[in-house]
Design a protein around this motif. Structure first.
Motif, PDB file in Angstrom:
ATOM      1  N   UNK A 147       0.816  -1.212   0.000  1.00 53.21           N
ATOM      2  CA  UNK A 147       0.000   0.000   0.000  1.00 53.21           C
ATOM      3  C   UNK A 147       0.849   1.260   0.000  1.00 53.21           C
ATOM      4  N   UNK A 148       2.044   1.202   0.599  1.00 48.91           N
ATOM      5  CA  UNK A 148       2.876   2.388   0.726  1.00 48.91           C
ATOM      6  C   UNK A 148       3.345   2.902  -0.640  1.00 48.91           C
ATOM      7  N   UNK A 149       3.508   1.978  -1.605  1.00 48.66           N
ATOM      8  CA  UNK A 149       3.881   2.397  -2.958  1.00 48.66           C
ATOM      9  C   UNK A 149       2.734   3.183  -3.588  1.00 48.66           C
ATOM     10  N   UNK A 150       1.532   2.606  -3.502  1.00 47.50           N
ATOM     11  CA  UNK A 150       0.351   3.275  -4.053  1.00 47.50           C
ATOM     12  C   UNK A 150       0.041   4.562  -3.290  1.00 47.50           C
ATOM     13  N   UNK A 151       0.340   4.568  -2.003  1.00 46.94           N
ATOM     14  CA  UNK A 151       0.116   5.775  -1.208  1.00 46.94           C
ATOM     15  C   UNK A 151       0.977   6.940  -1.672  1.00 46.94           C
ATOM     16  N   UNK A 152       2.218   6.647  -2.098  1.00 46.82           N
ATOM     17  CA  UNK A 152       3.069   7.693  -2.640  1.00 46.82           C
ATOM     18  C   UNK A 152       2.473   8.294  -3.899  1.00 46.82           C
ATOM     19  N   UNK A 156       1.152  12.196  -4.651  1.00 47.78           N
ATOM     20  CA  UNK A 156       1.515  12.988  -5.818  1.00 47.78           C
ATOM     21  C   UNK A 156       0.300  13.488  -6.571  1.00 47.78           C
ATOM     22  N   UNK A 157      -0.710  12.623  -6.735  1.00 46.93           N
ATOM     23  CA  UNK A 157      -1.933  13.026  -7.428  1.00 46.93           C
ATOM     24  C   UNK A 157      -2.645  14.141  -6.669  1.00 46.93           C
ATOM     25  N   UNK A 158      -2.625  14.042  -5.332  1.00 47.69           N
ATOM     26  CA  UNK A 158      -3.274  15.082  -4.524  1.00 47.69           C
ATOM     27  C   UNK A 158      -2.566  16.424  -4.688  1.00 47.69           C
ATOM     28  N   UNK A 159      -1.235  16.398  -4.742  1.00 42.76           N
ATOM     29  CA  UNK A 159      -0.470  17.636  -4.909  1.00 42.76           C
ATOM     30  C   UNK A 159      -0.780  18.276  -6.259  1.00 42.76           C
ATOM     31  N   UNK A 160      -0.789  17.469  -7.324  1.00 44.69           N
ATOM     32  CA  UNK A 160      -1.087  18.001  -8.663  1.00 44.69           C
ATOM     33  C   UNK A 160      -2.494  18.592  -8.697  1.00 44.69           C
ATOM     34  N   UNK A 161      -3.443  17.898  -8.075  1.00 41.13           N
ATOM     35  CA  UNK A 161      -4.817  18.393  -8.042  1.00 41.13           C
ATOM     36  C   UNK A 161      -4.899  19.749  -7.347  1.00 41.13           C
ATOM     37  N   UNK A 162      -4.207  19.870  -6.212  1.00 39.85           N
ATOM     38  CA  UNK A 162      -4.243  21.134  -5.488  1.00 39.85           C
ATOM     39  C   UNK A 162      -3.533  22.237  -6.261  1.00 39.85           C
ATOM     40  N   UNK A 163      -2.456  21.896  -6.971  1.00 39.21           N
ATOM     41  CA  UNK A 163      -1.775  22.899  -7.793  1.00 39.21           C
ATOM     42  C   UNK A 163      -2.703  23.451  -8.873  1.00 39.21           C
ATOM     43  N   UNK A 164      -3.531  22.591  -9.414  1.00 44.32           N
ATOM     44  CA  UNK A 164      -4.446  23.000 -10.479  1.00 44.32           C
ATOM     45  C   UNK A 164      -5.572  23.890  -9.968  1.00 44.32           C
ATOM     46  N   UNK A 165      -6.141  23.529  -8.825  1.00 46.80           N
ATOM     47  CA  UNK A 165      -7.336  24.240  -8.370  1.00 46.80           C
ATOM     48  C   UNK A 165      -7.054  25.391  -7.418  1.00 46.80           C
ATOM     49  N   UNK A 265       7.343  15.211  -7.995  1.00 47.30           N
ATOM     50  CA  UNK A 265       8.047  13.936  -8.147  1.00 47.30           C
ATOM     51  C   UNK A 265       8.806  13.558  -6.898  1.00 47.30           C
ATOM     52  N   UNK A 266       9.486  14.536  -6.300  1.00 50.02           N
ATOM     53  CA  UNK A 266      10.195  14.270  -5.050  1.00 50.02           C
ATOM     54  C   UNK A 266       9.216  13.922  -3.940  1.00 50.02           C
ATOM     55  N   UNK A 267       8.053  14.575  -3.953  1.00 44.50           N
ATOM     56  CA  UNK A 267       7.015  14.311  -2.955  1.00 44.50           C
ATOM     57  C   UNK A 267       6.529  12.866  -3.041  1.00 44.50           C
ATOM     58  N   UNK A 268       6.394  12.357  -4.246  1.00 47.21           N
ATOM     59  CA  UNK A 268       5.949  10.965  -4.421  1.00 47.21           C
ATOM     60  C   UNK A 268       6.947  10.012  -3.780  1.00 47.21           C
TER      61      UNK A 268
END
Length: 412
Positions: A147-152, A156-165, A265-268
């Motif tokens: 799960x920790x791999x998918x959690x990373x 990353x997806x959450x960060x990109x989403x927040x950057x967009x909105x 990417x570093x965040x992931x």
């Protein structure tokens, strides 16, 4: 012919700060270093208090009294946890983010205004955080030990989403953003935008003085939502065109070099590593916190345990995260020097940031605690650039008055 000495020029810039200003900046900065430790301890204490209250376990049991409802449990327990955490940490947050800023003269915002914005931020964090918690526990249940791999990837997806909105939906809730008006300032910024390939319709001035007296600018967003924003504090503190070009050139460097994506990417990677350690340390943390009614890591009632481990890991990772951010700040400074070629303007702006970032730390202090290069090092690099790259044409010493008041400063 006199040879230009970058070291002497750097010393002259630093000497523009009075001994009192320097001492105050050092005290504020060193106190901020200790806040990292105290904040981690507060997070652990809050986690322990929430666990000892038993509210999350009781809530989970009631929701699952008839049948398993993992998604509903994750959402409700997650939201309650976030709200409890906000309430319990509020006194500390008031001290850290308002009282201390007020004491050092870095904000004129009244406590009522700060609290209003804190409540708004908590509401936004609860909505998005609750959904993120549901997704995280879904991954824990579905993917098991990996799960920790998918959690990373989720982080990353959450960060990109927040950057967009964020520039579109969130930032306008807290500040008023106005396109830079016609005049010398806008002309200089548009010229620089054309030179760097930055969209010239994404340059804003916002009423940052509403929250803080810090001299600052920022780049936010991603792709079509990205924009460069300058706080009106820049202009109330007398920013001239050379400063504007130097500062905006720095922010355009973030945009053009896509630093937000590099950090994502570093965040992931860092998130995946953190989740891996949380997974391994979870049983030990449960024991140390005296947890008795919380199940395995897939139990949402164990959220405080995850948060406590995360607080410790975040503290230990401070030098790593700071180094990553410092590296892109160095690159953005270099971008500004290359494209704006305003070493004196950039240095003048940097000196004004020394009020909240001690200008001359030791190398070890800078490595561990500074998420930006020190003012002294940044000015020195600018002066080294100046020694080998003459300025093409002198910029006017100040911008015309109509160009520096597009946003009214709110009354305190």
């Amino acid at each position: 012919m006199t040879t230009f000495d970058p070291a002497a020029a750097t010393a002259q810039w630093l000497a523009t700060l009075s001994p009192e200003e320097t001492a105050r900046a050092v005290a504020y900065t060193h106190g901020g270093h200790w806040l990292l430790l105290w904040s981690a301890l507060v997070s652990i204490l809050v986690a322990w208090l929430i666990i000892r209250s038993g509210w999350l376990s009781n809530l989970r049991d009631r929701l699952e009294a008839r049948k398993p409802r993992p998604k509903l449990v994750s959402l409700v327990v997650g939201v309650v946890y976030l709200l409890m955490g906000f309430v319990l940490t509020l006194p500390w947050s008031i001290y850290e983010s308002w009282w201390r800023e007020k004491a050092y003269g870095l904000t004129e915002q009244p406590l009522t205004g700060w609290l209003t914005e804190a409540l708004m931020g908590a509401g936004i964090a609860t909505v998005f955080g609750g959904l993120l918690i549901v997704a995280l526990y879904f991954l824990i249940r579905r993917t098991g030990r990996t799960w920790w791999i998918w959690g990373g990837g989720l982080a990353g997806a959450a960060v990109v989403f927040m950057l967009l909105i964020s520039p579109i939906l969130i930032e306008p809730l807290f500040n008023t953003y106005t396109p830079a008006p016609d005049g010398a300032v806008r002309d200089a910024v548009v010229e620089l935008a054309h030179k760097t390939g930055t969209p010239d319709d994404k340059i804003y001035i916002y009423n940052g003085s509403k929250q803080s007296d810090r001299y600052t600018a920022n780049v936010s967003g991603l792709a079509g939502s990205a924009r460069v924003a300058m706080s009106d504090v820049m202009f109330t503190k007398g920013a001239d065109l050379a400063e504007v070009r130097g500062v905006v050139g720095h922010e355009m460097g973030h945009y053009v070099h896509m630093h937000s994506l590099w950090l994502t990417g570093a965040m992931i990677i860092l998130s995946a590593l953190s989740f891996f350690l949380i997974d391994r340390l979870y049983p030990l943390a449960k024991h140390l916190l005296g947890v008795s009614r919380v199940g395995p890591i897939s139990d949402p009632a164990g959220l405080p345990v995850l948060a406590a481990i995360g607080a410790v890991l975040g503290l230990l990772a401070t030098p790593v995260s700071n180094t990553l951010i410092r590296s892109i700040e160095v690159d953005a400074d270099h971008f500004s020097l290359v494209h704006a070629n305003e070493p004196d303007g950039l240095s003048k702006a940097l000196i004004k940031t020394a009020e909240y970032r001690a200008p001359s730390p030791t190398a070890i202090e800078e490595f561990v605690f500074y998420d930006h290069p020190s003012v002294e090092n940044r000015v020195r690099r600018a002066m080294e650039w100046k020694a080998t790259h003459p300025v093409e044409a002198p910029a006017p010493m100040s911008a015309p008055e109509p160009d520096v008041e597009p946003v009214a400063t709110p009354a305190s």
